[in-house]
Design an enzyme around this catalytic site. Structure first.
Site, short mmCIF file in Angstrom:
data_model
loop_
_atom_site.label_atom_id
_atom_site.label_comp_id
_atom_site.label_asym_id
_atom_site.label_seq_id
_atom_site.Cartn_x
_atom_site.Cartn_y
_atom_site.Cartn_z
CE LYS A 1 -2.15 -1.31 3.86
NZ LYS A 1 -1.60 -2.66 4.11
NE ARG A 2 4.04 3.02 -4.76
CZ ARG A 2 4.15 1.86 -5.42
NH1 ARG A 2 4.06 0.71 -4.79
NH2 ARG A 2 4.38 1.85 -6.71
CG LEU A 3 1.16 2.55 4.01
CD1 LEU A 3 0.12 2.06 5.00
CD2 LEU A 3 1.29 4.07 4.11
#
Ligand SMILES: Cc1cc2nc3c(=O)[nH]c(=O)nc-3n(C[C@H](O)[C@H](O)[C@H](O)COP(=O)(O)O)c2cc1C
Length: 217
Positions: free
Chosen positions: A195-197
């Site tokens: 999630k692009r985290l």
């Protein structure tokens, strides 16, 4: 000329799924974690796992980057070899602050060191120089790295001339060839996350220990 459709690079992306980096995965000494990641890069058969991008700045503060190969590391720093008249060497003579970045995309990782470069003594350099293949030793003599040249044939001709000259016996270390040790005071580890985290941890040397902080991705 027919218009060629540009590659849709704006939509080129992938999810990073190989797992995160958590506090419990960290080592007190960043070199221990670096070594673990470097070994994993080697085991994963990445091309040039020791390739690192070295950033230097010129006297106007203009940054430059180029890849060199890491040849040794320990608590005193990271070592690479190069031409001592090259552009990077001139930058370092003026400002020895450098950044070294290992781009291990296939493992969804990068590691970035900040520090100061210092020239290795010829005694240290000669040992490594003599361990290189003979052709690489000759190539070091041939190339006035970073100078403008008019044709490749100049290099080829000089190479064969020197190959002949040095055909019997040891090739001496050129006075203009050497290495740098980068003493680091900051190391940042990046691991891609879902999630692009992504996970980022910054180690900064504080007198007698490494302070570790998580950074927002
Ligand atoms: C995979 C790879 C490895 C390289 N390894 C070195 C190296 O160990 N030492 C070096 O001087 N140049 C190396 N180079 C060439 C440098 O990227 C660069 O072109 C050269 O050092 C001149 O840089 P400068 O003009 O900024 O000083 C390598 C290039 C690549 C792509």
């Amino acid at each position: 000329m027919a218009e060629k459709n540009q590659l849709d690079i704006a939509n080129l992306r992938r999810e990073y799924t190989q797992g995160g980096l958590r506090r419990k995965d960290l080592t007190d000494d960043p070199l221990v974690l670096f070594e673990r990641w470097l070994e994993q890069a080697y085991e994963a058969k990445l091309a040039d796992p020791t390739a690192m991008c070295v950033a230097t700045v010129d006297s106007d503060g203009q940054p430059y980057q180029r890849i060199v190969l890491l040849k040794h590391y320990d608590k005193d720093g990271l070592i690479f070899y190069t031409n001592l008249s090259s552009r990077k060497a001139q930058h370092i003579a003026h400002n020895n602050k450098v950044s070294l970045l290992f781009p291990w995309y296939q493992l969804e990782r990068q590691v970035c060191f900040l520090g100061e470069a210092e020239k290795l003594s010829p005694l240290k350099v000669i040992k490594y120089f003599q361990s290189r293949p003979k052709d690489s030793q000759i190539a070091a003599w041939v190339s006035r790295q970073s100078a403008k040249i008019s044709a490749r044939s100049l290099l080829e001709n000089k190479f064969f001339e020197l190959k002949q000259k040095f055909k019997n016996g040891e090739i001496p270390l050129p006075s203009f060839w050497g290495g740098y040790r980068v003493r680091f005071n900051s190391v940042e580890f990046w691991q891609g996350g879902t999630k692009r985290l992504h996970d980022r941890f910054l180690y900064q040397w504080q007198q007698d220990h490494w302070q570790i902080d998580r950074l927002a991705p």
